[in-house]
Design a protein around this motif. Structure first.
Motif, PDB file in Angstrom:
ATOM      1  N   PHE A   1       0.853  -1.189   0.000  1.00 42.00           N
ATOM      2  CA  PHE A   1       0.000   0.000   0.000  1.00 42.00           C
ATOM      3  C   PHE A   1       0.888   1.237   0.000  1.00 42.00           C
ATOM      4  O   PHE A   1       1.744   1.399   0.869  1.00 42.00           O
ATOM      5  CB  PHE A   1      -0.896  -0.051   1.244  1.00 42.00           C
ATOM      6  N   VAL A   2       0.698   2.112  -1.012  1.00 45.39           N
ATOM      7  CA  VAL A   2       1.478   3.358  -1.093  1.00 45.39           C
ATOM      8  C   VAL A   2       0.522   4.535  -1.275  1.00 45.39           C
ATOM      9  O   VAL A   2       0.264   4.975  -2.386  1.00 45.39           O
ATOM     10  CB  VAL A   2       2.512   3.329  -2.248  1.00 45.39           C
TER      11      VAL A   2
ATOM     12  N   HIS B   1      -8.886   2.401   1.446  1.00 44.43           N
ATOM     13  CA  HIS B   1      -9.695   3.098   0.446  1.00 44.43           C
ATOM     14  C   HIS B   1     -10.052   4.523   0.882  1.00 44.43           C
ATOM     15  O   HIS B   1     -10.534   5.307   0.057  1.00 44.43           O
ATOM     16  CB  HIS B   1     -10.978   2.312   0.163  1.00 44.43           C
ATOM     17  N   GLN B   2      -9.816   4.834   2.165  1.00 44.95           N
ATOM     18  CA  GLN B   2     -10.151   6.175   2.657  1.00 44.95           C
ATOM     19  C   GLN B   2      -9.013   7.176   2.464  1.00 44.95           C
ATOM     20  O   GLN B   2      -9.183   8.370   2.718  1.00 44.95           O
ATOM     21  CB  GLN B   2     -10.520   6.095   4.142  1.00 44.95           C
ATOM     22  N   PHE B   3      -7.849   6.697   2.008  1.00 36.94           N
ATOM     23  CA  PHE B   3      -6.733   7.603   1.711  1.00 36.94           C
ATOM     24  C   PHE B   3      -6.957   8.165   0.307  1.00 36.94           C
ATOM     25  O   PHE B   3      -6.567   7.557  -0.696  1.00 36.94           O
ATOM     26  CB  PHE B   3      -5.404   6.859   1.783  1.00 36.94           C
ATOM     27  N   VAL B   4      -7.597   9.319   0.237  1.00 37.24           N
ATOM     28  CA  VAL B   4      -8.019   9.882  -1.043  1.00 37.24           C
ATOM     29  C   VAL B   4      -7.436  11.284  -1.213  1.00 37.24           C
ATOM     30  O   VAL B   4      -7.481  12.111  -0.296  1.00 37.24           O
ATOM     31  CB  VAL B   4      -9.551   9.957  -1.128  1.00 37.24           C
TER      32      VAL B   4
ATOM     33  N   LEU C   1      -0.591   8.633  -9.047  1.00 36.85           N
ATOM     34  CA  LEU C   1       0.376   7.541  -9.064  1.00 36.85           C
ATOM     35  C   LEU C   1       0.194   6.583 -10.240  1.00 36.85           C
ATOM     36  O   LEU C   1       1.163   5.976 -10.708  1.00 36.85           O
ATOM     37  CB  LEU C   1       0.299   6.762  -7.743  1.00 36.85           C
ATOM     38  N   LYS C   2      -1.005   6.408 -10.727  1.00 45.27           N
ATOM     39  CA  LYS C   2      -1.236   5.477 -11.830  1.00 45.27           C
ATOM     40  C   LYS C   2      -0.579   5.947 -13.126  1.00 45.27           C
ATOM     41  O   LYS C   2      -0.405   5.159 -14.066  1.00 45.27           O
ATOM     42  CB  LYS C   2      -2.741   5.277 -12.056  1.00 45.27           C
ATOM     43  N   GLN C   3      -0.191   7.209 -13.203  1.00 46.25           N
ATOM     44  CA  GLN C   3       0.358   7.766 -14.435  1.00 46.25           C
ATOM     45  C   GLN C   3       1.873   7.603 -14.553  1.00 46.25           C
ATOM     46  O   GLN C   3       2.443   7.844 -15.619  1.00 46.25           O
ATOM     47  CB  GLN C   3       0.022   9.260 -14.526  1.00 46.25           C
TER      48      GLN C   3
ATOM     49  N   ILE D   1       0.520  -3.453  -5.899  1.00 47.42           N
ATOM     50  CA  ILE D   1       0.484  -2.586  -4.724  1.00 47.42           C
ATOM     51  C   ILE D   1      -0.649  -1.584  -4.902  1.00 47.42           C
ATOM     52  O   ILE D   1      -0.858  -1.044  -5.983  1.00 47.42           O
ATOM     53  CB  ILE D   1       1.855  -1.891  -4.525  1.00 47.42           C
ATOM     54  N   PHE D   2      -1.411  -1.362  -3.856  1.00 50.93           N
ATOM     55  CA  PHE D   2      -2.571  -0.460  -3.893  1.00 50.93           C
ATOM     56  C   PHE D   2      -2.114   0.967  -3.574  1.00 50.93           C
ATOM     57  O   PHE D   2      -1.253   1.149  -2.723  1.00 50.93           O
ATOM     58  CB  PHE D   2      -3.604  -0.926  -2.856  1.00 50.93           C
ATOM     59  N   PRO D   3      -2.631   2.000  -4.264  1.00 52.58           N
ATOM     60  CA  PRO D   3      -3.706   2.013  -5.255  1.00 52.58           C
ATOM     61  C   PRO D   3      -3.241   2.008  -6.707  1.00 52.58           C
ATOM     62  O   PRO D   3      -4.051   2.194  -7.608  1.00 52.58           O
ATOM     63  CB  PRO D   3      -4.398   3.341  -4.943  1.00 52.58           C
ATOM     64  N   ILE D   4      -1.927   1.804  -6.938  1.00 58.82           N
ATOM     65  CA  ILE D   4      -1.452   1.723  -8.316  1.00 58.82           C
ATOM     66  C   ILE D   4      -2.126   0.554  -9.020  1.00 58.82           C
ATOM     67  O   ILE D   4      -2.508   0.638 -10.193  1.00 58.82           O
ATOM     68  CB  ILE D   4       0.080   1.587  -8.340  1.00 58.82           C
TER      69      ILE D   4
END
Length: 516
Positions: free
Chosen positions: A205-206, A284-287, A488-490, A500-503
């Protein structure tokens, strides 16, 4: 206590937060920031306004208050957040620390001021290398305690070499002094009752840095309160290290560190598992809540024209170009948008451009000249922008921190200038750093009461520094390009553990497999 003599405590540190995508951190960057050893470091520790971080100041103050001791200054080095350290520099640093520890004679404890998210060109876990070096030199029975940033990318390797760890509990970071005090108390506890140990649990988790704020109502605040409640006579500290994803390292991932007393290792491991499960369940609450550039500029235009009696000021954070995460502090996307929209009563701070600061000094206060931002930059994100500007103030850039992370620290920005470009003012500095303290603006005679829109080249530390300027609901993270994007997905990951979440979306975590 291990000795009837006055206890001798080694003091050392390595402080660097690394962004894999940023330019290499060179030896000159350490030299211009902080790199002292031996007698020079000892003298700095005794200064009334030392350049050491507040954790070291707190540690020294607490040790002084609790009884006689001898500070054995080894070496401390730190640089502004940036790319990986050059291998030659880091390797020579480790060799020097080992030699100085050997020459220092027997020590009763070691205190290490560390960040926890460093890199070198070929090493993903420099702190692990440093901690193992210290342990190999002082032996298994000497307490070795570190203070860490909560963005540390901790590893099992690094924690096994330590007796205890204290990570910051606030973000923006305001408790470094208190963490140093806690580290001193922990060492004295180990002298009395025996050396403790750390249990470490790593999670796949990152969370993005913009989702790691700790204030009432945030998920990190809830988790931190839970961690504090788990401390007792045997559990000395529960640290929650959200990590620093932009390191793009095998060491990335949320870490739960539990320091327990001698004989309580099993209990410490159990607490670490329980706490890690709480973090995982809340992932999921780390937004991140980012505003589009167009929306943020439109809001700023309205605020800039409003009266203070009808609407409060606001802060726009250029989080994609945060020098505190390795950004250049020199992207112009938000600045240009504000100028084009004719936003009034705005201040952009702090913009890193040594050549432009020098040009402003050359023409002098009150003069108008063609200011070219990024005339000498090779940074792909640092576009060139030329516009007519008036020099409002000049400074050598010296300041003494009075709020937040740099409170009580003597620091400098190098040659600095305050320019006016239409209704937008820009504080230009020479030494790259984030907007982190109002004292930076004091150096350029900024009257914040006349500023309606403050644009911060920062990710979050401006929140503590400028809490009196406006309310947190008017502090806006703006989605702009840069080396520190929270999207991060970019990013083109090369060394990040996967999945690793949320990537990655489909990630599971078998708790029993990750504890030590």
């Amino acid at each position: 206590m291990q000795s009837k003599k006055v206890p001798r405590v080694g003091i050392l540190g390595f402080f660097l937060e690394c962004n894999r995508f940023a330019p290499i951190t060179t030896p000159d960057m350490f030299a211009s920031a902080f790199d002292l050893a031996g007698e020079d470091l000892r003298a700095e520790l005794q200064q009334s306004k030392p350049r050491t971080l507040p954790d070291t100041q707190g540690f020294v103050a607490a040790m002084n208050a609790d009884g006689a001791w001898e500070a054995v200054a080894i070496r401390m080095a730190g640089a502004q957040p940036g790319g990986p350290s050059q291998d030659d520099y880091f390797n020579s640093f480790i060799e020097d620390v080992a030699e100085r520890l050997k020459a220092s004679g027997p020590l009763d404890a070691v205190f290490i001021s560390s960040h926890g998210a460093a890199l070198s060109q070929t090493e993903d876990d420099p702190e692990g290398v440093l901690f193992e070096c210290v342990r190999s030199m002082v032996g298994p029975l000497v307490p070795v305690v570190t203070v860490l940033d909560l963005h540390a990318n901790m590893t099992v390797r690094s924690t096994q070499a330590l007796s205890g760890a204290v990570a910051y509990k606030t973000n923006p970071h305001q408790d470094l002094h208190e963490c140093g005090v806690e580290a001193a108390q922990m060492i004295r506890r180990f002298w009395r009752d025996g050396v403790g140990q750390i249990s470490c649990v790593k999670l796949p988790f990152v969370p993005p840095a913009t989702s790691q704020m700790i204030e009432p109502g945030t998920v990190y605040h809830v988790l931190m309160q839970s961690a504090l409640k788990k401390c007792d006579a045997e559990i000395l500290n529960v640290s929650l290290c959200g990590g620093f994803a932009l390191a793009d390292a095998t060491s990335c991932g949320f870490s739960v560190l539990v320091t327990s007393t001698a004989g309580a290792a099993h209990k410490g491991a159990s607490v670490a598992q329980i706490m890690a499960q709480e973090v995982w369940d809340a992932r999921h609450q780390f937004v991140s809540r980012l505003w589009a550039l167009e929306d943020a500029v439109g809001f700023a235009a309205r605020v800039g024209q409003s009266e203070a009696t009808t609407e409060g000021p606001c802060i726009l954070a250029d989080v994609g170009d945060n020098p505190g995460g390795g950004g250049g502090g020199n992207t112009v996307d938000l600045l240009k948008a504000l100028i084009d929209a004719k936003v009034q009563n705005a201040l952009v701070a702090v913009f890193t451009d040594a050549r432009l600061a020098q040009a402003a000094h050359a023409v002098g206060v009150g003069q108008v000249f063609d200011a070219t931002f990024n005339a000498a930059s090779s940074d792909v994100f640092a576009k060139t922008l030329t516009c007519e500007a008036k020099v409002l103030a000049l400074s050598e850039g010296q300041f003494f921190g009075r709020r937040g992370l740099l409170k009580g620290v003597q620091a400098e920005m190098g040659l600095s200038a305050r320019l006016a470009v239409g209704g937008v003012q820009v504080v230009v500095i020479s030494k790259r750093q984030q907007l982190i303290d109002p004292a930076q603006l004091d150096a350029l005679q900024v009257d914040l009461s006349k500023v309606r829109v403050l644009v911060a080249k920062s990710r979050g530390h401006y929140r503590a520094a400028f809490a009196e300027f406006t309310s947190t609901d008017r502090m806006i993270d703006v989605d702009c390009p840069g080396l520190t994007t929270p999207n991060l997905k970019q990013l083109p990951w090369t060394r990040m553990p996967r999945p690793i979440f949320p990537i990655d979306d489909d990630v599971s975590w078998p708790a029993s497999a990750f504890a030590t």
